[in-house]
Design a protein around this motif. Structure first.
Motif, PDB file in Angstrom:
ATOM      1  N   CYS A  16      -1.058  25.700 -19.016  1.00  0.00           N
ATOM      2  CA  CYS A  16      -1.644  24.716 -18.109  1.00  0.00           C
ATOM      3  C   CYS A  16      -2.194  25.398 -16.863  1.00  0.00           C
ATOM      4  CB  CYS A  16      -0.601  23.669 -17.713  1.00  0.00           C
ATOM      5  SG  CYS A  16      -1.208  22.431 -16.545  1.00  0.00           S
ATOM      6  N   ASN A  17      -3.459  25.742 -16.876  1.00  0.00           N
ATOM      7  CA  ASN A  17      -4.172  26.248 -15.696  1.00  0.00           C
ATOM      8  C   ASN A  17      -3.343  27.137 -14.770  1.00  0.00           C
ATOM      9  OD1 ASN A  17      -6.362  24.709 -16.559  1.00  0.00           O
ATOM     10  ND2 ASN A  17      -5.714  22.938 -15.370  1.00  0.00           N
ATOM     11  N   GLY A  18      -2.771  28.182 -15.302  1.00  0.00           N
ATOM     12  CA  GLY A  18      -2.016  29.120 -14.486  1.00  0.00           C
ATOM     13  C   GLY A  18      -0.608  28.672 -14.139  1.00  0.00           C
ATOM     14  N   GLU A  19      -0.172  27.498 -14.591  1.00  0.00           N
ATOM     15  CA  GLU A  19       1.189  27.001 -14.349  1.00  0.00           C
ATOM     16  C   GLU A  19       2.177  27.571 -15.360  1.00  0.00           C
ATOM     17  OE1 GLU A  19       2.474  24.615 -12.142  1.00  0.00           O
ATOM     18  OE2 GLU A  19       0.580  24.356 -11.096  1.00  0.00           O
ATOM     19  N   GLY A  20       1.670  28.284 -16.339  1.00  0.00           N
ATOM     20  CA  GLY A  20       2.514  28.733 -17.436  1.00  0.00           C
ATOM     21  C   GLY A  20       2.540  27.679 -18.514  1.00  0.00           C
ATOM     22  N   GLU A  21       3.512  27.802 -19.412  1.00  0.00           N
ATOM     23  CA  GLU A  21       3.629  26.819 -20.481  1.00  0.00           C
ATOM     24  C   GLU A  21       4.349  25.576 -19.960  1.00  0.00           C
ATOM     25  OE1 GLU A  21       5.401  28.827 -23.846  1.00  0.00           O
ATOM     26  OE2 GLU A  21       3.400  29.262 -24.602  1.00  0.00           O
ATOM     27  N   VAL A  22       3.705  24.435 -20.169  1.00  0.00           N
ATOM     28  CA  VAL A  22       4.194  23.147 -19.672  1.00  0.00           C
ATOM     29  C   VAL A  22       4.274  22.196 -20.865  1.00  0.00           C
ATOM     30  CG1 VAL A  22       3.605  21.186 -18.174  1.00  0.00           C
ATOM     31  CG2 VAL A  22       3.152  23.523 -17.403  1.00  0.00           C
ATOM     32  N   PRO A  23       5.294  21.326 -20.913  1.00  0.00           N
ATOM     33  CA  PRO A  23       5.351  20.337 -21.992  1.00  0.00           C
ATOM     34  C   PRO A  23       4.060  19.503 -22.039  1.00  0.00           C
ATOM     35  CG  PRO A  23       7.424  20.380 -20.796  1.00  0.00           C
ATOM     36  CD  PRO A  23       6.459  21.223 -20.018  1.00  0.00           C
ATOM     37  N   TYR A  24       3.547  19.331 -23.260  1.00  0.00           N
ATOM     38  CA  TYR A  24       2.264  18.654 -23.460  1.00  0.00           C
ATOM     39  C   TYR A  24       2.418  17.641 -24.586  1.00  0.00           C
ATOM     40  CZ  TYR A  24      -2.751  18.089 -24.372  1.00  0.00           C
ATOM     41  OH  TYR A  24      -4.025  17.585 -24.529  1.00  0.00           O
ATOM     42  N   CYS A  25       1.858  16.440 -24.374  1.00  0.00           N
ATOM     43  CA  CYS A  25       1.859  15.409 -25.407  1.00  0.00           C
ATOM     44  C   CYS A  25       0.490  15.407 -26.074  1.00  0.00           C
ATOM     45  CB  CYS A  25       2.156  14.038 -24.811  1.00  0.00           C
ATOM     46  SG  CYS A  25       2.101  12.717 -26.056  1.00  0.00           S
ATOM     47  N   GLU A  26       0.445  15.773 -27.346  1.00  0.00           N
ATOM     48  CA  GLU A  26      -0.824  15.791 -28.081  1.00  0.00           C
ATOM     49  C   GLU A  26      -1.350  14.376 -28.303  1.00  0.00           C
ATOM     50  OE1 GLU A  26       0.552  18.242 -31.350  1.00  0.00           O
ATOM     51  OE2 GLU A  26      -0.415  20.004 -30.449  1.00  0.00           O
ATOM     52  N   SER A  27      -0.454  13.386 -28.459  1.00  0.00           N
ATOM     53  CA  SER A  27      -0.882  11.999 -28.679  1.00  0.00           C
ATOM     54  C   SER A  27      -1.571  11.424 -27.446  1.00  0.00           C
ATOM     55  CB  SER A  27       0.310  11.116 -29.046  1.00  0.00           C
ATOM     56  OG  SER A  27       0.893  11.552 -30.251  1.00  0.00           O
ATOM     57  N   CYS A  28      -1.016  11.692 -26.270  1.00  0.00           N
ATOM     58  CA  CYS A  28      -1.578  11.180 -25.010  1.00  0.00           C
ATOM     59  C   CYS A  28      -2.595  12.138 -24.404  1.00  0.00           C
ATOM     60  CB  CYS A  28      -0.472  10.948 -23.981  1.00  0.00           C
ATOM     61  SG  CYS A  28       0.741   9.698 -24.443  1.00  0.00           S
ATOM     62  N   ALA A  29      -2.653  13.358 -24.932  1.00  0.00           N
ATOM     63  CA  ALA A  29      -3.501  14.414 -24.389  1.00  0.00           C
ATOM     64  C   ALA A  29      -3.213  14.609 -22.888  1.00  0.00           C
ATOM     65  CB  ALA A  29      -4.980  14.115 -24.637  1.00  0.00           C
TER      66      ALA A  29
END
Length: 175
Positions: A16-29
């Motif tokens: 996430c834009n230089g934040e590192g790996e962040v939890p992401y919901c593929e359904s909600c994008a």
């Protein structure tokens, strides 16, 4: 967080834009940043800054600092003034923000303040408290729940008070 708070889908880690790996919901994008509660705690002092209010709550014998959650739409200072009024029946006339610390057992960011009450009269204390009492600085250090976040905050505050603080050095409370 393992699941999306909006749709319940399993989250995946995504850059996430230089934040590192962040939890992401593929359904909600959408990225799902950590969610936690915010609360304030305070060492309530008398006007002379030589006595501290400690409380007992929830049928526990241990003394702690007065604390409460920050409501949605409320800032920490307003929560401080409201909680002290609701629980101890005291008006806060001045305060100072001290520091914050995450409290894992309740997933809460604790914002700690020193505050000054208009009086030591506890006759308007609510039933939300089992007991409340004023302690000298040394008595409070002895009485506070050992090993607790409240003890850590209290000892820091006592150290500041012993450096010669005066009521004029605090921010005046306003409603």
């Amino acid at each position: 967080m393992k699941f999306c708070l909006e749709c319940g889908s399993r989250l995946v880690l995504k850059e996430c834009n230089g934040e590192g790996e962040v939890p992401y919901c593929e359904s909600c994008a959408a990225f799902r940043f950590p969610v936690f509660s915010t609360a304030m705690s305070t060492a309530v002092l008398n006007r002379e800054l030589d006595r501290i209010l400690l409380i007992q709550q929830y049928n526990r014998k241990d003394y702690i600092l007065l604390a409460g959650y920050v409501n949605k739409g409320e800032n920490a200072e307003a929560a401080l003034i409201r909680e002290v009024q609701e629980e101890a029946g005291l008006e806060i006339i001045a305060y100072e923000y001290m520091r914050s610390q995450y409290f894992a057992p309740s997933n809460t960011l604790m914002l700690n303040f020193i505050s000054v009450a208009d009086t030591e009269d506890l006759s308007a204390m609510s039933a939300e408290l089992d007991h409340a009492a004023w302690f000298t600085l040394d008595e409070a250090a002895d009485a506070i729940l050992k090993g607790s976040l409240a003890e850590s905050f209290l000892l820091t505050i006592i150290e500041k008070l012993r450096q010669g603080r005066t009521l004029d050095s605090f921010t005046a409370a306003s409603r």
